[in-house]
Design a protein around this motif. Structure first.
Motif, PDB file in Angstrom:
ATOM      1  N   SER A   1       0.815  -1.219   0.000  1.00 24.70           N
ATOM      2  CA  SER A   1       0.000   0.000   0.000  1.00 24.70           C
ATOM      3  C   SER A   1       0.845   1.263   0.000  1.00 24.70           C
ATOM      4  O   SER A   1       0.409   2.310  -0.475  1.00 24.70           O
ATOM      5  N   HIS A   2       2.087   1.174   0.481  1.00 23.68           N
ATOM      6  CA  HIS A   2       2.968   2.346   0.487  1.00 23.68           C
ATOM      7  C   HIS A   2       3.438   2.740  -0.909  1.00 23.68           C
ATOM      8  O   HIS A   2       3.877   3.871  -1.116  1.00 23.68           O
ATOM      9  N   PHE A   3       3.360   1.831  -1.856  1.00 23.50           N
ATOM     10  CA  PHE A   3       3.819   2.116  -3.218  1.00 23.50           C
ATOM     11  C   PHE A   3       2.722   2.684  -4.104  1.00 23.50           C
ATOM     12  O   PHE A   3       2.987   3.142  -5.213  1.00 23.50           O
ATOM     13  N   PHE A   4       1.483   2.643  -3.637  1.00 23.12           N
ATOM     14  CA  PHE A   4       0.352   3.141  -4.414  1.00 23.12           C
ATOM     15  C   PHE A   4      -0.055   4.517  -3.895  1.00 23.12           C
ATOM     16  O   PHE A   4      -0.318   4.671  -2.706  1.00 23.12           O
ATOM     17  N   GLU A   5      -0.106   5.469  -4.785  1.00 22.84           N
ATOM     18  CA  GLU A   5      -0.448   6.851  -4.449  1.00 22.84           C
ATOM     19  C   GLU A   5      -1.895   7.129  -4.864  1.00 22.84           C
ATOM     20  O   GLU A   5      -2.287   6.829  -5.990  1.00 22.84           O
ATOM     21  N   ALA A   6      -2.673   7.701  -3.955  1.00 24.24           N
ATOM     22  CA  ALA A   6      -4.057   8.059  -4.275  1.00 24.24           C
ATOM     23  C   ALA A   6      -4.078   9.293  -5.162  1.00 24.24           C
ATOM     24  O   ALA A   6      -3.424  10.292  -4.878  1.00 24.24           O
ATOM     25  N   VAL A   7      -4.828   9.196  -6.259  1.00 24.44           N
ATOM     26  CA  VAL A   7      -5.007  10.312  -7.178  1.00 24.44           C
ATOM     27  C   VAL A   7      -6.502  10.574  -7.284  1.00 24.44           C
ATOM     28  O   VAL A   7      -7.286   9.652  -7.523  1.00 24.44           O
ATOM     29  N   LEU A   8      -6.890  11.823  -7.094  1.00 23.53           N
ATOM     30  CA  LEU A   8      -8.288  12.217  -7.227  1.00 23.53           C
ATOM     31  C   LEU A   8      -8.492  12.771  -8.635  1.00 23.53           C
ATOM     32  O   LEU A   8      -7.794  13.706  -9.039  1.00 23.53           O
ATOM     33  N   LEU A   9      -9.421  12.194  -9.370  1.00 21.38           N
ATOM     34  CA  LEU A   9      -9.749  12.684 -10.706  1.00 21.38           C
ATOM     35  C   LEU A   9     -11.188  13.162 -10.722  1.00 21.38           C
ATOM     36  O   LEU A   9     -12.078  12.467 -10.217  1.00 21.38           O
ATOM     37  N   LYS A  10     -11.402  14.316 -11.279  1.00 21.80           N
ATOM     38  CA  LYS A  10     -12.756  14.799 -11.501  1.00 21.80           C
ATOM     39  C   LYS A  10     -13.263  14.223 -12.819  1.00 21.80           C
ATOM     40  O   LYS A  10     -12.467  13.877 -13.707  1.00 21.80           O
ATOM     41  N   LYS A  11     -14.551  14.134 -12.963  1.00 21.93           N
ATOM     42  CA  LYS A  11     -15.138  13.666 -14.219  1.00 21.93           C
ATOM     43  C   LYS A  11     -14.534  14.480 -15.367  1.00 21.93           C
ATOM     44  O   LYS A  11     -14.486  15.707 -15.312  1.00 21.93           O
ATOM     45  N   GLY A  12     -14.020  13.778 -16.381  1.00 23.39           N
ATOM     46  CA  GLY A  12     -13.405  14.432 -17.529  1.00 23.39           C
ATOM     47  C   GLY A  12     -11.892  14.508 -17.469  1.00 23.39           C
ATOM     48  O   GLY A  12     -11.237  14.780 -18.472  1.00 23.39           O
ATOM     49  N   ASP A  13     -11.295  14.273 -16.282  1.00 22.42           N
ATOM     50  CA  ASP A  13      -9.835  14.280 -16.161  1.00 22.42           C
ATOM     51  C   ASP A  13      -9.256  13.002 -16.756  1.00 22.42           C
ATOM     52  O   ASP A  13      -9.891  11.947 -16.746  1.00 22.42           O
ATOM     53  N   PHE A  14      -8.014  13.102 -17.219  1.00 22.87           N
ATOM     54  CA  PHE A  14      -7.329  11.956 -17.796  1.00 22.87           C
ATOM     55  C   PHE A  14      -6.455  11.267 -16.757  1.00 22.87           C
ATOM     56  O   PHE A  14      -5.763  11.932 -15.981  1.00 22.87           O
ATOM     57  N   PHE A  15      -6.469   9.938 -16.771  1.00 22.30           N
ATOM     58  CA  PHE A  15      -5.518   9.144 -15.998  1.00 22.30           C
ATOM     59  C   PHE A  15      -4.303   8.849 -16.878  1.00 22.30           C
ATOM     60  O   PHE A  15      -3.164   8.947 -16.430  1.00 22.30           O
ATOM     61  N   ILE A  16      -4.546   8.490 -18.118  1.00 20.87           N
ATOM     62  CA  ILE A  16      -3.503   8.231 -19.110  1.00 20.87           C
ATOM     63  C   ILE A  16      -3.925   8.903 -20.409  1.00 20.87           C
ATOM     64  O   ILE A  16      -5.095   8.865 -20.779  1.00 20.87           O
ATOM     65  N   ARG A  17      -2.951   9.504 -21.086  1.00 23.04           N
ATOM     66  CA  ARG A  17      -3.229  10.178 -22.362  1.00 23.04           C
ATOM     67  C   ARG A  17      -2.577   9.421 -23.520  1.00 23.04           C
ATOM     68  O   ARG A  17      -1.445   8.963 -23.428  1.00 23.04           O
ATOM     69  N   GLU A  18      -3.327   9.358 -24.586  1.00 20.09           N
ATOM     70  CA  GLU A  18      -2.835   8.767 -25.830  1.00 20.09           C
ATOM     71  C   GLU A  18      -1.577   9.507 -26.287  1.00 20.09           C
ATOM     72  O   GLU A  18      -1.480  10.724 -26.137  1.00 20.09           O
TER      73      GLU A  18
ATOM     74  N   CYS B   1     -13.327  10.209  -9.412  1.00 18.40           N
ATOM     75  CA  CYS B   1     -12.628   8.954  -9.097  1.00 18.40           C
ATOM     76  C   CYS B   1     -11.552   9.128  -8.044  1.00 18.40           C
ATOM     77  O   CYS B   1     -10.955  10.192  -7.925  1.00 18.40           O
ATOM     78  N   VAL B   2     -11.293   8.032  -7.352  1.00 21.95           N
ATOM     79  CA  VAL B   2     -10.085   7.864  -6.561  1.00 21.95           C
ATOM     80  C   VAL B   2      -9.392   6.651  -7.167  1.00 21.95           C
ATOM     81  O   VAL B   2      -9.960   5.555  -7.200  1.00 21.95           O
ATOM     82  N   ILE B   3      -8.197   6.880  -7.678  1.00 20.64           N
ATOM     83  CA  ILE B   3      -7.415   5.810  -8.284  1.00 20.64           C
ATOM     84  C   ILE B   3      -6.084   5.724  -7.546  1.00 20.64           C
ATOM     85  O   ILE B   3      -5.422   6.741  -7.340  1.00 20.64           O
ATOM     86  N   TYR B   4      -5.727   4.515  -7.153  1.00 17.26           N
ATOM     87  CA  TYR B   4      -4.415   4.278  -6.558  1.00 17.26           C
ATOM     88  C   TYR B   4      -3.475   3.874  -7.676  1.00 17.26           C
ATOM     89  O   TYR B   4      -3.699   2.875  -8.347  1.00 17.26           O
ATOM     90  N   ARG B   5      -2.442   4.664  -7.887  1.00 13.32           N
ATOM     91  CA  ARG B   5      -1.525   4.387  -8.986  1.00 13.32           C
ATOM     92  C   ARG B   5      -0.149   4.020  -8.457  1.00 13.32           C
ATOM     93  O   ARG B   5       0.260   4.446  -7.382  1.00 13.32           O
ATOM     94  N   ILE B   6       0.540   3.221  -9.276  1.00 13.15           N
ATOM     95  CA  ILE B   6       1.908   2.842  -8.981  1.00 13.15           C
ATOM     96  C   ILE B   6       2.731   3.077 -10.239  1.00 13.15           C
ATOM     97  O   ILE B   6       2.277   2.790 -11.351  1.00 13.15           O
ATOM     98  N   SER B   7       3.924   3.626 -10.054  1.00 12.23           N
ATOM     99  CA  SER B   7       4.813   3.887 -11.187  1.00 12.23           C
ATOM    100  C   SER B   7       5.457   2.577 -11.639  1.00 12.23           C
ATOM    101  O   SER B   7       5.477   1.585 -10.904  1.00 12.23           O
ATOM    102  N   TYR B   8       6.005   2.600 -12.826  1.00 19.03           N
ATOM    103  CA  TYR B   8       6.642   1.412 -13.383  1.00 19.03           C
ATOM    104  C   TYR B   8       7.822   0.954 -12.510  1.00 19.03           C
ATOM    105  O   TYR B   8       7.943  -0.236 -12.219  1.00 19.03           O
ATOM    106  N   SER B   9       8.668   1.879 -12.085  1.00 18.73           N
ATOM    107  CA  SER B   9       9.830   1.478 -11.271  1.00 18.73           C
ATOM    108  C   SER B   9       9.384   0.895  -9.931  1.00 18.73           C
ATOM    109  O   SER B   9       9.952  -0.099  -9.466  1.00 18.73           O
ATOM    110  N   ASP B  10       8.360   1.484  -9.305  1.00 18.74           N
ATOM    111  CA  ASP B  10       7.852   0.933  -8.045  1.00 18.74           C
ATOM    112  C   ASP B  10       7.176  -0.418  -8.270  1.00 18.74           C
ATOM    113  O   ASP B  10       7.261  -1.320  -7.433  1.00 18.74           O
ATOM    114  N   TYR B  11       6.508  -0.563  -9.403  1.00 19.21           N
ATOM    115  CA  TYR B  11       5.879  -1.833  -9.780  1.00 19.21           C
ATOM    116  C   TYR B  11       6.940  -2.932  -9.863  1.00 19.21           C
ATOM    117  O   TYR B  11       6.771  -4.024  -9.305  1.00 19.21           O
ATOM    118  N   LEU B  12       8.046  -2.661 -10.547  1.00 22.68           N
ATOM    119  CA  LEU B  12       9.123  -3.652 -10.662  1.00 22.68           C
ATOM    120  C   LEU B  12       9.714  -3.980  -9.293  1.00 22.68           C
ATOM    121  O   LEU B  12       9.990  -5.146  -8.990  1.00 22.68           O
TER     122      LEU B  12
END
Length: 173
Positions: free
Chosen positions: A29-46, A106-117
């Motif tokens: 749980s320490h590696f996952f950061e809570a991110v608050l997104l409002k409707k219409g915000d992007f989590f990942i962009r093309e 939304c509340v999304i818990y995200r983890i970076s690639y380096s922390d994931y590894l």
């Protein structure tokens, strides 16, 4: 909801899936950061590097690519207790081929690639969790292809009514 309540949602999910010991859940749980997104915000962009995998704790997102006329081609919706990313681009650290956008606050818990590894290395049980996530993702894509491609709007809607009522309740047409 306070931060502690949000953390409890993610930790409760980790407890519910089994396979992780208490200290592994705490470490994870320490590696996952809570991110608050409002409707219409992007989590990942093309066309941007896919840096995160996320766990949807609250809310819903849609994943889509854009065609030459800038029309959205939706590939999936993700709701609570589901992981979301542009998986192949996350693993390769390449540019995402899709957008992932909040369709609700939304509340999304995200983890970076380096922390994931790092987490995969330190907590081997995460390998089974990720395998399960990828299998679920594959099954969802397969189901999407079988039930939405080359079918009439009425057939698609009938399928959703009986098999995916959450889509009808939470996603606008």
């Amino acid at each position: 909801m306070n931060d502690i309540g949000r953390v409890d949602i993610f930790e409760s999910y980790l407890v519910s899936i089994g396979g992780l010991k208490g200290d592994e859940i705490n470490l994870s749980s320490h590696f996952f950061e809570a991110v608050l997104l409002k409707k219409g915000d992007f989590f990942i962009r093309e066309n941007e590097v896919c840096r995160y995998i996320g766990f949807v704790a609250i809310g819903a997102v849609k994943a889509y690519g854009s065609d030459k006329e800038e029309r959205e081609n939706i590939t999936c919706f993700k709701f609570e207790n589901e992981f979301v990313t542009s998986f192949s681009e996350f693993i390769s650290q390449g540019n995402s081929t899709r957008n992932i956008k909040a369709i609700e606050d939304c509340v999304i818990y995200r983890i970076s690639y380096s922390d994931y590894l790092y987490l995969l290395d330190k907590v081997p049980a995460w390998n089974k969790i990720i395998q399960s996530v990828l299998e679920q993702e594959y099954n969802q894509k397969e189901c999407y292809l079988l039930n939405y491609n080359n079918k009439s709007a009425l057939e698609k809607y009938s399928y959703m009514l009986f098999n995916e009522p959450m889509l009808i309740k939470r996603v606008t047409t």
